[in-house]
Design a protein around this motif. Structure first.
Motif, PDB file in Angstrom:
ATOM      1  N   SER A 161       0.825  -0.997  -0.036  1.00  0.00           N
ATOM      2  CA  SER A 161      -0.012   0.012  -0.022  1.00  0.00           C
ATOM      3  C   SER A 161       0.882   1.137   0.028  1.00  0.00           C
ATOM      4  N   TYR A 162       2.072   1.080  -0.343  1.00  0.00           N
ATOM      5  CA  TYR A 162       3.015   2.246  -0.575  1.00  0.00           C
ATOM      6  C   TYR A 162       3.933   1.985  -1.647  1.00  0.00           C
ATOM      7  N   VAL A 163       4.761   3.127  -1.976  1.00  0.00           N
ATOM      8  CA  VAL A 163       5.756   2.877  -2.961  1.00  0.00           C
ATOM      9  C   VAL A 163       6.904   3.791  -2.460  1.00  0.00           C
ATOM     10  N   THR A 164       8.214   3.187  -2.484  1.00  0.00           N
ATOM     11  CA  THR A 164       9.323   3.797  -2.432  1.00  0.00           C
ATOM     12  C   THR A 164       9.559   5.064  -3.420  1.00  0.00           C
ATOM     13  N   GLN A 165      10.456   5.963  -2.833  1.00  0.00           N
ATOM     14  CA  GLN A 165      10.905   6.994  -3.881  1.00  0.00           C
ATOM     15  C   GLN A 165      11.483   6.564  -5.055  1.00  0.00           C
ATOM     16  N   SER A 166      12.559   5.662  -4.859  1.00  0.00           N
ATOM     17  CA  SER A 166      13.446   5.207  -5.757  1.00  0.00           C
ATOM     18  C   SER A 166      12.633   4.319  -6.722  1.00  0.00           C
ATOM     19  N   GLU A 167      11.599   3.611  -6.209  1.00  0.00           N
ATOM     20  CA  GLU A 167      10.733   2.813  -7.126  1.00  0.00           C
ATOM     21  C   GLU A 167       9.859   3.707  -8.014  1.00  0.00           C
ATOM     22  N   LEU A 168       9.178   4.928  -7.236  1.00  0.00           N
ATOM     23  CA  LEU A 168       8.291   5.905  -7.995  1.00  0.00           C
ATOM     24  C   LEU A 168       9.254   6.471  -9.194  1.00  0.00           C
ATOM     25  N   ALA A 169      10.506   7.024  -8.843  1.00  0.00           N
ATOM     26  CA  ALA A 169      11.366   7.370  -9.869  1.00  0.00           C
ATOM     27  C   ALA A 169      11.523   6.588 -11.115  1.00  0.00           C
ATOM     28  N   LYS A 170      11.734   5.376 -10.669  1.00  0.00           N
ATOM     29  CA  LYS A 170      12.078   4.194 -11.944  1.00  0.00           C
ATOM     30  C   LYS A 170      10.753   4.016 -12.650  1.00  0.00           C
ATOM     31  N   MET A 171       9.524   3.827 -12.294  1.00  0.00           N
ATOM     32  CA  MET A 171       8.330   3.767 -12.681  1.00  0.00           C
ATOM     33  C   MET A 171       8.064   4.824 -13.819  1.00  0.00           C
ATOM     34  N   LEU A 172       8.039   6.133 -13.301  1.00  0.00           N
ATOM     35  CA  LEU A 172       7.935   7.225 -13.984  1.00  0.00           C
ATOM     36  C   LEU A 172       9.155   7.771 -14.916  1.00  0.00           C
ATOM     37  N   ASN A 173       9.999   7.136 -14.781  1.00  0.00           N
ATOM     38  CA  ASN A 173      11.369   7.377 -15.698  1.00  0.00           C
ATOM     39  C   ASN A 173      11.851   9.003 -15.313  1.00  0.00           C
ATOM     40  N   PHE A 174      11.742   9.292 -13.978  1.00  0.00           N
ATOM     41  CA  PHE A 174      12.274  10.622 -13.530  1.00  0.00           C
ATOM     42  C   PHE A 174      13.179  10.354 -12.886  1.00  0.00           C
ATOM     43  N   SER A 175      14.233  11.560 -12.904  1.00  0.00           N
ATOM     44  CA  SER A 175      15.414  11.616 -12.012  1.00  0.00           C
ATOM     45  C   SER A 175      15.034  11.789 -10.521  1.00  0.00           C
ATOM     46  N   GLN A 176      16.072  11.257  -9.657  1.00  0.00           N
ATOM     47  CA  GLN A 176      15.606  11.453  -8.162  1.00  0.00           C
ATOM     48  C   GLN A 176      15.351  12.809  -7.812  1.00  0.00           C
ATOM     49  N   GLN A 177      16.054  13.467  -8.503  1.00  0.00           N
ATOM     50  CA  GLN A 177      15.883  15.252  -8.189  1.00  0.00           C
ATOM     51  C   GLN A 177      14.647  15.660  -8.586  1.00  0.00           C
TER      52      GLN A 177
END
Length: 207
Positions: free
Chosen positions: A8-24
């Motif tokens: 029921s959650y997602v980590t920031q690194s997972e979210l960045a990978k899913m959306l193809n965004f940089s961590q910044q």
């Protein structure tokens, strides 16, 4: 919010990978959502965990409802016609980076370098073609180069013989009469659909 493998959650690194965004970029967007009280961020051994707040869940539900309404409001116009050979201009323009990049941006695919030309032969299909002129479209804007002007193009998402993705393209400056339309796709449509001059096709244009 995206969920990961039943969590029921997602980590920031997972979210960045899913959306193809940089961590910044993700960090900046998450800060905005946190400031708006739509998410909470929790530091754990797995990294920074992102959860929706109750307000965030309501906002997401509202967005999904609006998206559903927008999808349901879509309708299509059917256009039938016969395949004809073109003059080869479509291949020239679709080989240009300007058109390729803009079509990819608005349609989500790289067009095959060439258009499929269809001549409309029945009254209803021609009426539907004329309706496109007053229907909303995606636009590739005009671009002025030093020695010439690349004309603007209207794009309409479509299917051809039920094959997608595809789009009807209507240059704002064209030598074609209203009874001729051009279709683009990431595929070589003649080969993909086994088409030759004179074959009938059915186009569904989504407006």
């Amino acid at each position: 919010m995206a969920y990961s493998k039943g969590k029921s959650y997602v980590t920031q690194s997972e979210l960045a990978k899913m959306l193809n965004f940089s961590q910044q970029s993700i960090s900046r967007k998450l800060k905005e959502l946190e400031d708006d009280k739509l998410i909470v961020r929790i530091i754990s051994k797995e990294g920074e965990i992102i959860r929706l707040t109750e307000e965030g869940e309501r906002f997401l539900s509202s967005c999904l409802s609006s998206l559903k309404d927008a999808i349901l409001s879509l309708h299509s116009l059917e256009i039938k016609g016969n395949i004809v050979s073109g003059l080869g201009e479509g291949k020239i323009f679709l080989s240009m980076d300007y058109y390729k990049n803009h079509i990819n941006k608005v349609m989500g695919f790289d067009p095959y370098p060439g258009t499929l030309n269809i001549i409309i032969y029945d009254k209803l299909s021609l009426e539907n073609r004329l309706l496109l002129d007053s229907s909303p479209s995606l636009i590739v804007p005009e671009y002025k180069q030093k020695d010439r002007v690349l004309g603007a193009v209207r794009l309409y998402p479509a299917s051809i013989n039920k094959l997608t993705p595809a789009a009807v393209v209507i240059p704002l400056r064209t030598i074609h009469p209203k009874s001729v339309i051009e279709v683009i796709s990431p595929f070589h449509l003649r080969e993909k659909l086994n088409l030759k001059d004179g074959n009938e096709v059915t186009i569904e244009v989504y407006v």
